[in-house]
Scaffold this motif. Structure first.
Motif, mmCIF file in Angstrom:
data_model
loop_
_atom_site.group_PDB
_atom_site.id
_atom_site.type_symbol
_atom_site.label_atom_id
_atom_site.label_comp_id
_atom_site.label_asym_id
_atom_site.label_seq_id
_atom_site.Cartn_x
_atom_site.Cartn_y
_atom_site.Cartn_z
ATOM 1 N N SER A 47 -0.941 -3.349 -8.288
ATOM 2 C CA SER A 47 -1.530 -2.444 -8.872
ATOM 3 C C SER A 47 -2.401 -1.757 -7.741
ATOM 4 N N PRO A 48 -2.794 -0.519 -8.123
ATOM 5 C CA PRO A 48 -3.812 0.173 -7.122
ATOM 6 C C PRO A 48 -4.899 -0.540 -6.862
ATOM 7 N N ARG A 49 -5.427 -0.960 -8.049
ATOM 8 C CA ARG A 49 -6.660 -1.766 -7.638
ATOM 9 C C ARG A 49 -6.577 -2.937 -6.708
ATOM 10 N N GLY A 50 -5.692 -3.730 -7.365
ATOM 11 C CA GLY A 50 -5.159 -4.961 -6.415
ATOM 12 C C GLY A 50 -4.948 -4.640 -4.870
ATOM 13 N N ARG A 51 -4.352 -3.580 -4.737
ATOM 14 C CA ARG A 51 -3.897 -3.257 -3.391
ATOM 15 C C ARG A 51 -5.136 -2.740 -2.636
ATOM 16 N N ILE A 52 -6.289 -1.972 -3.410
ATOM 17 C CA ILE A 52 -7.330 -1.857 -2.596
ATOM 18 C C ILE A 52 -8.200 -2.905 -2.320
ATOM 19 N N TYR A 53 -8.206 -3.920 -3.038
ATOM 20 C CA TYR A 53 -8.993 -5.306 -2.325
ATOM 21 C C TYR A 53 -8.305 -5.737 -1.345
ATOM 22 N N LEU A 54 -7.070 -5.694 -1.604
ATOM 23 C CA LEU A 54 -6.373 -6.317 -0.116
ATOM 24 C C LEU A 54 -6.407 -5.515 1.048
ATOM 25 N N ILE A 55 -6.272 -4.264 0.981
ATOM 26 C CA ILE A 55 -6.626 -3.243 2.179
ATOM 27 C C ILE A 55 -7.918 -3.428 2.634
ATOM 28 N N LYS A 56 -8.849 -3.140 1.663
ATOM 29 C CA LYS A 56 -10.303 -3.533 2.082
ATOM 30 C C LYS A 56 -10.597 -4.847 2.832
ATOM 31 N N ASN A 57 -10.101 -5.918 2.361
ATOM 32 C CA ASN A 57 -10.310 -7.165 3.204
ATOM 33 C C ASN A 57 -9.794 -7.027 4.512
ATOM 34 N N MET A 58 -8.621 -6.480 4.704
ATOM 35 C CA MET A 58 -7.806 -6.465 5.833
ATOM 36 C C MET A 58 -8.671 -5.723 6.927
ATOM 37 N N LEU A 59 -8.751 -4.341 6.481
ATOM 38 C CA LEU A 59 -9.511 -3.456 7.322
ATOM 39 C C LEU A 59 -10.964 -3.952 7.462
ATOM 40 N N GLU A 60 -11.740 -4.546 6.464
ATOM 41 C CA GLU A 60 -13.050 -4.774 6.884
ATOM 42 C C GLU A 60 -13.287 -5.889 7.987
ATOM 43 N N SER A 61 -12.241 -6.750 7.711
ATOM 44 C CA SER A 61 -12.249 -7.762 8.866
ATOM 45 C C SER A 61 -11.767 -7.461 10.237
ATOM 46 N N GLY A 62 -10.970 -6.482 10.159
ATOM 47 C CA GLY A 62 -10.114 -6.012 11.588
ATOM 48 C C GLY A 62 -9.076 -7.008 11.825
ATOM 49 N N ARG A 63 -8.728 -7.702 10.813
ATOM 50 C CA ARG A 63 -7.710 -8.776 11.123
ATOM 51 C C ARG A 63 -6.185 -7.898 10.989
ATOM 52 N N PRO A 64 -5.278 -8.793 11.499
ATOM 53 C CA PRO A 64 -3.711 -7.896 11.676
ATOM 54 C C PRO A 64 -3.599 -8.220 10.047
ATOM 55 N N ALA A 65 -2.447 -7.452 9.648
ATOM 56 C CA ALA A 65 -1.972 -7.672 8.220
ATOM 57 C C ALA A 65 -1.197 -8.996 8.192
ATOM 58 N N ASP A 66 -1.129 -9.648 6.986
ATOM 59 C CA ASP A 66 -0.135 -10.833 6.918
ATOM 60 C C ASP A 66 0.813 -10.521 5.770
ATOM 61 N N ARG A 67 1.637 -11.595 5.528
ATOM 62 C CA ARG A 67 2.697 -11.309 4.614
ATOM 63 C C ARG A 67 2.303 -10.771 3.239
ATOM 64 N N THR A 68 1.291 -11.396 2.764
ATOM 65 C CA THR A 68 0.872 -11.083 1.438
ATOM 66 C C THR A 68 0.325 -9.506 1.158
ATOM 67 N N VAL A 69 -0.293 -9.281 2.284
ATOM 68 C CA VAL A 69 -0.648 -7.758 2.177
ATOM 69 C C VAL A 69 0.708 -6.838 2.349
ATOM 70 N N ALA A 70 1.490 -7.170 3.403
ATOM 71 C CA ALA A 70 2.723 -6.317 3.577
ATOM 72 C C ALA A 70 3.430 -6.383 2.519
ATOM 73 N N THR A 71 3.903 -7.420 1.652
ATOM 74 C CA THR A 71 4.499 -7.564 0.625
ATOM 75 C C THR A 71 4.191 -6.380 -0.459
ATOM 76 N N HIS A 72 2.770 -6.696 -1.108
ATOM 77 C CA HIS A 72 2.301 -5.565 -2.108
ATOM 78 C C HIS A 72 2.081 -4.213 -1.684
ATOM 79 N N VAL A 73 1.738 -4.130 -0.392
ATOM 80 C CA VAL A 73 1.573 -2.569 -0.120
ATOM 81 C C VAL A 73 3.161 -2.250 0.049
ATOM 82 N N ASP A 74 3.913 -2.769 0.400
ATOM 83 C CA ASP A 74 5.420 -2.321 0.469
ATOM 84 C C ASP A 74 5.933 -1.895 -0.756
ATOM 85 N N ARG A 75 5.421 -2.784 -1.893
ATOM 86 C CA ARG A 75 5.740 -2.505 -3.207
ATOM 87 C C ARG A 75 5.328 -1.196 -3.663
ATOM 88 N N CYS A 76 4.265 -0.583 -3.217
ATOM 89 C CA CYS A 76 3.745 0.593 -3.568
ATOM 90 C C CYS A 76 4.676 1.707 -3.435
#
Length: 440
Positions: A47-76
């Motif tokens: 859902s958009p809300r769930g993806r916002i959480y994933l994106i927030k955690n990824m960008l906030e930490s400055g870390r590379p994307a992982d499989r979980t983030v890529a999977t759910h953002v790809d489904r958007c």
């Protein structure tokens, strides 16, 4: 939503912009009711809300994307129904675009996925390459069932199935505008649409000519960049944008200027209208990009500003209007196409669940075939429930997607308008019996 970005990360203007978007989210969940992937899969992370959480955690930490983030953002799908629903004004489009660019830079996909995405990026935006690849795809279509048995190759099977049985010949038909033309416009030729259905732009040119609008060519323009933009290939997308801006700027600065840049593929229109944002940090193009975006309109937006004559013909057809996501959610153009069709004499029927995506979404029906097919079949059932004689829409992707699963003719809105106002009957309707429209 509370954020904890560091001052160092906020020095990046793209991160700062993403942070401002995330902070607007109040986690109300209204977006989940209209998100096609959440409605289909029932997973909060889809859902958009769930993806916002994933994106927030990824960008906030400055870390590379992982499989979980890529999977759910790809489904958007980037259908942007969530933006229409959101009461807080969260610009999810810009946030997910930034996430995709980050994923492209930092995540190493499986080899098959990388190769398929590379092929799409190097073929689809280039009409000559795309036409050649479709010819090969038609020959290889018998291999689709075999490829379906190898999960990483299912996108190839989807690609083969989506290839049309035949390709139309280029259509350069046009007409000279009536004497005393007071408006000058350019029409985006684009890439995929110019191969899959060149009759769409030909219809637009003929109709505009009869209405006294001069259509001027823009040598050098091409793909709008949307296809690669939505795969996170930002440098390539901006390259396409700059090329188009240069082509249109020459017309804007020429004698007579331009009154509008018309787009007949709504997926492209959403991107062209966003050029000003995409190039806001480029000192050489920021002002020019904003200028171009301000002139960009969907063809139906422009036609709605004209004083149209009485229709030359009033075909007794019931038309199911499919509102493409990029038009209704991305550009907020909802009333004009239906009003134009109705005024031209067509009986317009709204489609149930009209806010839900058909599953085309650029390359989505290739990269996410299982979800795409579910959304397509749901859309077709809803369309066929209103018993239309034909379907009208404003996006070539929707035409290809929906047309692959129904026998009901599907056309671009401007093709029906061209016919009603004195143009030729569209090829898709040449065998259609003209009978009185059935009662609602």
């Amino acid at each position: 939503m509370q954020t904890n970005f560091t001052d160092h990360s906020l020095a990046d203007p793209n991160i700062a912009h993403s942070e401002s978007i995330i902070r607007k989210c109040v986690r109300c969940g209204f977006c989940t009711a209209t998100c096609p992937t959440y409605v289909t899969l029932g997973n909060e992370l889809d859902s958009p809300r769930g993806r916002i959480y994933l994106i927030k955690n990824m960008l906030e930490s400055g870390r590379p994307a992982d499989r979980t983030v890529a999977t759910h953002v790809d489904r958007c799908l980037s259908c942007l129904a969530c933006m229409t629903t959101c009461p807080s004004g969260v610009n999810y489009m810009h946030l997910v675009d930034q996430a995709r660019a980050h994923i492209q830079r930092t995540y190493r996909r499986p080899l098959a996925d990388r190769l398929i995405r590379l092929a799409l990026a190097k073929v689809l935006p280039h009409p000559a390459r795309f036409r050649a690849s479709l010819a090969l795809a038609r020959l290889a279509r018998p291999m689709a069932p075999v490829l379906d048995n190898v999960r990483p190759l299912r996108p190839l099977a989807a690609m083969l199935r989506l290839a049309p049985a035949r390709l139309p010949k280029p259509d350069a038909s046009a007409g000279a505008p009536l004497p005393g033309a007071k408006r000058r416009v350019a029409i985006l030729a684009g890439c995929a649409q110019s191969v899959l259905d060149p009759a769409i732009n030909a219809s637009a040119r003929r109709l505009l000519a009869r209405l006294g609008v001069a259509v001027v060519p823009a040598p050098g323009e091409g793909c709008c960049g949307a296809l690669v933009h939505h795969m996170g290939r930002e440098d390539e997308a901006l390259g396409f944008a700059r090329r188009n801006i240069d082509a249109w700027e020459r017309l804007i600065d020429a004698d007579g200027g331009l009154d509008a840049i018309l787009v007949t593929a709504s997926g492209c229109g959403t991107t062209v209208k966003d050029y000003g944002h995409m190039l806001r940090l480029d000192p050489a193009y920021a002002e020019k990009a904003a200028r171009v975006s301000a002139l960009a309109v969907d063809v139906t937006e422009f036609l709605a500003t004209l004083d149209l004559p009485e229709p030359a013909a009033r075909p007794p057809l019931a038309v199911a209007y499919h509102s493409a996501c990029s038009l209704q959610h991305g550009q907020r153009v909802t009333k004009e196409p239906k009003a134009l069709l109705s005024n031209a004499g067509f009986t317009v029927r709204d489609v149930p669940e009209g806010h839900l995506c058909c599953g085309s979404a650029g390359t989505y029906n290739i990269l996410q075939p299982e979800i795409s097919v579910k959304l397509r079949d749901r859309k077709v059932r809803n369309i066929e429930s209103v018993r239309p004689d034909c379907i009208a829409t404003g996006n070539i992707g929707c035409i290809a997607q929906i047309g692959s699963a129904t026998r009901t003719p599907i056309l671009h809105t401007v093709q029906l308008l061209d016919w009603a106002y004195g143009g030729p009957r569209p090829d898709a309707l040449r065998s259609r019996e003209m009978a009185p429209v059935a009662a609602e």
